[in-house]
Motif scaffolding. Sequence first.
Motif, PDB file in Angstrom:
ATOM      1  N   ILE A 143       0.831  -1.205   0.000  1.00  0.00           N
ATOM      2  CA  ILE A 143       0.000   0.000   0.000  1.00  0.00           C
ATOM      3  C   ILE A 143       0.866   1.256   0.000  1.00  0.00           C
ATOM      4  O   ILE A 143       0.659   2.174  -0.796  1.00  0.00           O
ATOM      5  N   GLU A 144       1.865   1.303   0.892  1.00  0.00           N
ATOM      6  CA  GLU A 144       2.715   2.493   0.971  1.00  0.00           C
ATOM      7  C   GLU A 144       3.526   2.691  -0.313  1.00  0.00           C
ATOM      8  O   GLU A 144       3.721   3.822  -0.766  1.00  0.00           O
ATOM      9  N   ALA A 145       3.968   1.594  -0.912  1.00  0.00           N
ATOM     10  CA  ALA A 145       4.726   1.698  -2.162  1.00  0.00           C
ATOM     11  C   ALA A 145       3.839   2.207  -3.294  1.00  0.00           C
ATOM     12  O   ALA A 145       4.254   3.060  -4.090  1.00  0.00           O
ATOM     13  N   VAL A 146       2.616   1.711  -3.363  1.00  0.00           N
ATOM     14  CA  VAL A 146       1.696   2.132  -4.425  1.00  0.00           C
ATOM     15  C   VAL A 146       1.320   3.601  -4.253  1.00  0.00           C
ATOM     16  O   VAL A 146       1.262   4.367  -5.229  1.00  0.00           O
ATOM     17  N   LEU A 147       1.077   4.030  -3.023  1.00  0.00           N
ATOM     18  CA  LEU A 147       0.745   5.435  -2.783  1.00  0.00           C
ATOM     19  C   LEU A 147       1.894   6.345  -3.207  1.00  0.00           C
ATOM     20  O   LEU A 147       1.676   7.396  -3.827  1.00  0.00           O
ATOM     21  N   ALA A 148       3.117   5.949  -2.876  1.00  0.00           N
ATOM     22  CA  ALA A 148       4.284   6.734  -3.294  1.00  0.00           C
ATOM     23  C   ALA A 148       4.427   6.725  -4.808  1.00  0.00           C
ATOM     24  O   ALA A 148       4.799   7.736  -5.413  1.00  0.00           O
ATOM     25  N   PHE A 149       4.129   5.594  -5.419  1.00  0.00           N
ATOM     26  CA  PHE A 149       4.164   5.505  -6.888  1.00  0.00           C
ATOM     27  C   PHE A 149       3.217   6.528  -7.511  1.00  0.00           C
ATOM     28  O   PHE A 149       3.578   7.236  -8.445  1.00  0.00           O
ATOM     29  N   PHE A 150       1.995   6.615  -6.985  1.00  0.00           N
ATOM     30  CA  PHE A 150       1.030   7.581  -7.514  1.00  0.00           C
ATOM     31  C   PHE A 150       1.573   9.004  -7.380  1.00  0.00           C
ATOM     32  O   PHE A 150       1.521   9.801  -8.323  1.00  0.00           O
ATOM     33  N   LEU A 151       2.070   9.332  -6.182  1.00  0.00           N
ATOM     34  CA  LEU A 151       2.539  10.697  -5.932  1.00  0.00           C
ATOM     35  C   LEU A 151       3.717  11.055  -6.826  1.00  0.00           C
ATOM     36  O   LEU A 151       3.728  12.124  -7.457  1.00  0.00           O
ATOM     37  N   VAL A 152       4.716  10.176  -6.886  1.00  0.00           N
ATOM     38  CA  VAL A 152       5.914  10.479  -7.661  1.00  0.00           C
ATOM     39  C   VAL A 152       5.596  10.526  -9.154  1.00  0.00           C
ATOM     40  O   VAL A 152       6.157  11.344  -9.892  1.00  0.00           O
ATOM     41  N   THR A 153       4.678   9.683  -9.603  1.00  0.00           N
ATOM     42  CA  THR A 153       4.250   9.740 -11.009  1.00  0.00           C
ATOM     43  C   THR A 153       3.682  11.112 -11.353  1.00  0.00           C
ATOM     44  O   THR A 153       4.009  11.701 -12.383  1.00  0.00           O
ATOM     45  N   VAL A 154       2.846  11.631 -10.462  1.00  0.00           N
ATOM     46  CA  VAL A 154       2.251  12.949 -10.698  1.00  0.00           C
ATOM     47  C   VAL A 154       3.318  14.040 -10.645  1.00  0.00           C
ATOM     48  O   VAL A 154       3.321  14.961 -11.472  1.00  0.00           O
ATOM     49  N   VAL A 155       4.242  13.950  -9.687  1.00  0.00           N
ATOM     50  CA  VAL A 155       5.314  14.944  -9.594  1.00  0.00           C
ATOM     51  C   VAL A 155       6.151  14.955 -10.874  1.00  0.00           C
ATOM     52  O   VAL A 155       6.431  16.014 -11.450  1.00  0.00           O
ATOM     53  N   LEU A 156       6.548  13.778 -11.338  1.00  0.00           N
ATOM     54  CA  LEU A 156       7.387  13.700 -12.539  1.00  0.00           C
ATOM     55  C   LEU A 156       6.629  14.155 -13.791  1.00  0.00           C
ATOM     56  O   LEU A 156       7.209  14.781 -14.682  1.00  0.00           O
ATOM     57  N   SER A 157       5.345  13.846 -13.853  1.00  0.00           N
ATOM     58  CA  SER A 157       4.565  14.160 -15.045  1.00  0.00           C
ATOM     59  C   SER A 157       4.097  15.609 -15.089  1.00  0.00           C
ATOM     60  O   SER A 157       3.733  16.106 -16.148  1.00  0.00           O
ATOM     61  N   THR A 158       4.084  16.276 -13.933  1.00  0.00           N
ATOM     62  CA  THR A 158       3.623  17.668 -13.904  1.00  0.00           C
ATOM     63  C   THR A 158       4.778  18.620 -13.622  1.00  0.00           C
ATOM     64  O   THR A 158       5.218  19.355 -14.500  1.00  0.00           O
ATOM     65  N   ALA A 159       5.294  18.606 -12.396  1.00  0.00           N
ATOM     66  CA  ALA A 159       6.322  19.567 -11.999  1.00  0.00           C
ATOM     67  C   ALA A 159       7.615  19.380 -12.778  1.00  0.00           C
ATOM     68  O   ALA A 159       8.225  20.350 -13.237  1.00  0.00           O
ATOM     69  N   VAL A 160       8.072  18.130 -12.936  1.00  0.00           N
ATOM     70  CA  VAL A 160       9.353  17.878 -13.595  1.00  0.00           C
ATOM     71  C   VAL A 160       9.223  18.001 -15.113  1.00  0.00           C
ATOM     72  O   VAL A 160      10.029  18.663 -15.772  1.00  0.00           O
ATOM     73  N   ALA A 161       8.214  17.366 -15.685  1.00  0.00           N
ATOM     74  CA  ALA A 161       8.027  17.417 -17.136  1.00  0.00           C
ATOM     75  C   ALA A 161       7.412  18.739 -17.602  1.00  0.00           C
ATOM     76  O   ALA A 161       7.459  19.052 -18.787  1.00  0.00           O
ATOM     77  N   GLY A 162       6.830  19.473 -16.676  1.00  0.00           N
ATOM     78  CA  GLY A 162       6.264  20.769 -17.019  1.00  0.00           C
ATOM     79  C   GLY A 162       4.956  20.719 -17.772  1.00  0.00           C
ATOM     80  O   GLY A 162       4.576  21.692 -18.426  1.00  0.00           O
ATOM     81  N   ARG A 163       4.227  19.600 -17.670  1.00  0.00           N
ATOM     82  CA  ARG A 163       2.995  19.467 -18.454  1.00  0.00           C
ATOM     83  C   ARG A 163       1.811  20.208 -17.848  1.00  0.00           C
ATOM     84  O   ARG A 163       0.838  20.477 -18.542  1.00  0.00           O
ATOM     85  N   ALA A 164       1.871  20.509 -16.542  1.00  0.00           N
ATOM     86  CA  ALA A 164       0.725  21.153 -15.899  1.00  0.00           C
ATOM     87  C   ALA A 164       0.951  22.642 -15.668  1.00  0.00           C
ATOM     88  O   ALA A 164       0.076  23.310 -15.117  1.00  0.00           O
ATOM     89  N   GLY A 165       2.090  23.147 -16.076  1.00  0.00           N
ATOM     90  CA  GLY A 165       2.373  24.558 -15.895  1.00  0.00           C
ATOM     91  C   GLY A 165       2.339  24.961 -14.431  1.00  0.00           C
ATOM     92  O   GLY A 165       2.869  24.260 -13.561  1.00  0.00           O
ATOM     93  N   ASN A 166       1.655  26.073 -14.147  1.00  0.00           N
ATOM     94  CA  ASN A 166       1.577  26.579 -12.778  1.00  0.00           C
ATOM     95  C   ASN A 166       0.622  25.790 -11.891  1.00  0.00           C
ATOM     96  O   ASN A 166       0.536  26.063 -10.685  1.00  0.00           O
ATOM     97  N   LEU A 167      -0.085  24.827 -12.461  1.00  0.00           N
ATOM     98  CA  LEU A 167      -1.043  24.037 -11.680  1.00  0.00           C
ATOM     99  C   LEU A 167      -0.440  22.760 -11.109  1.00  0.00           C
ATOM    100  O   LEU A 167      -1.149  21.978 -10.478  1.00  0.00           O
TER     101      LEU A 167
END
Length: 248
Positions: free
Chosen positions: A139-163
């Motif tokens: 459970i803890e690994a999957v939750l971290a997977f979800f969070l890090v996926t979103v971080v990499l896909s938005t903040a790091v990749a820049g796909r979500a801009g300021n959001l």
Amino acid sequence: MANRLAPKLLAEFIGTFTFVFIGAGAATVVGNGVGLPGITAIAFAHGLTIMVFAFAYGPVSGGHMNPAVTVGVLAAGAMRSGEAVGYIVSQVVGGIVGALLLRAVLGGAAAGLGTPALAHDLVLGAATLTVTASVGFVIEAVLAFFLVTVVLSTAVAGRAGNLAPLAIGMTLTFNIIMAGALTGAAFNPARALGPMVATGNFADAWLYLIAPIVGAIVAAILHKGFSWLAQEGTEAAESAKAARTPAE
């Protein structure tokens, strides 16, 4: 180099300190056994804190506030190893200081200070559930997977801009609503370790420290795989377009 790194480390320290003080504090004040409304309140306390400080410190340090996020960003090739070590140290120290201050203002460690724990005899409809260490790890690994996926896909990749901070904060909120009653839904070694140090309760510490790192590394591997596939697809499309274009 040291001058450029110092504000990043300070931002990670303050952000993680605040996250643990507010998040673990909310878990302590709201308490256990309060059902979905209480879990939702705790989830939003965590999620909104991360969102606000990601907006505040994202331009400075990226607003990780979680060693698992830092490991995921490192594994994705988006930061240097020396910088990542500094981030993790700052986050862990910030989490411990936040929990120690929480212990001081709440009058001691007896309240638990939001220390995550695996569920025992949790009532789910007509059944009861006890979360084993192996299930809790998943459970803890999957939750971290979800969070890090979103971080990499938005903040790091820049796909979500300021959001990006909004997406990250909401992911954390939804994670806690789903799993808060099951494992405490820390999926953040600094968030787990701070209250553990402040209370002296290190039950299942290995799980809360290692599982999020595993989930983060898997997220980074898949992120790099998606990036490679997208690049291959773009190159193939460009090659096909060039082949259809008549030579001048």
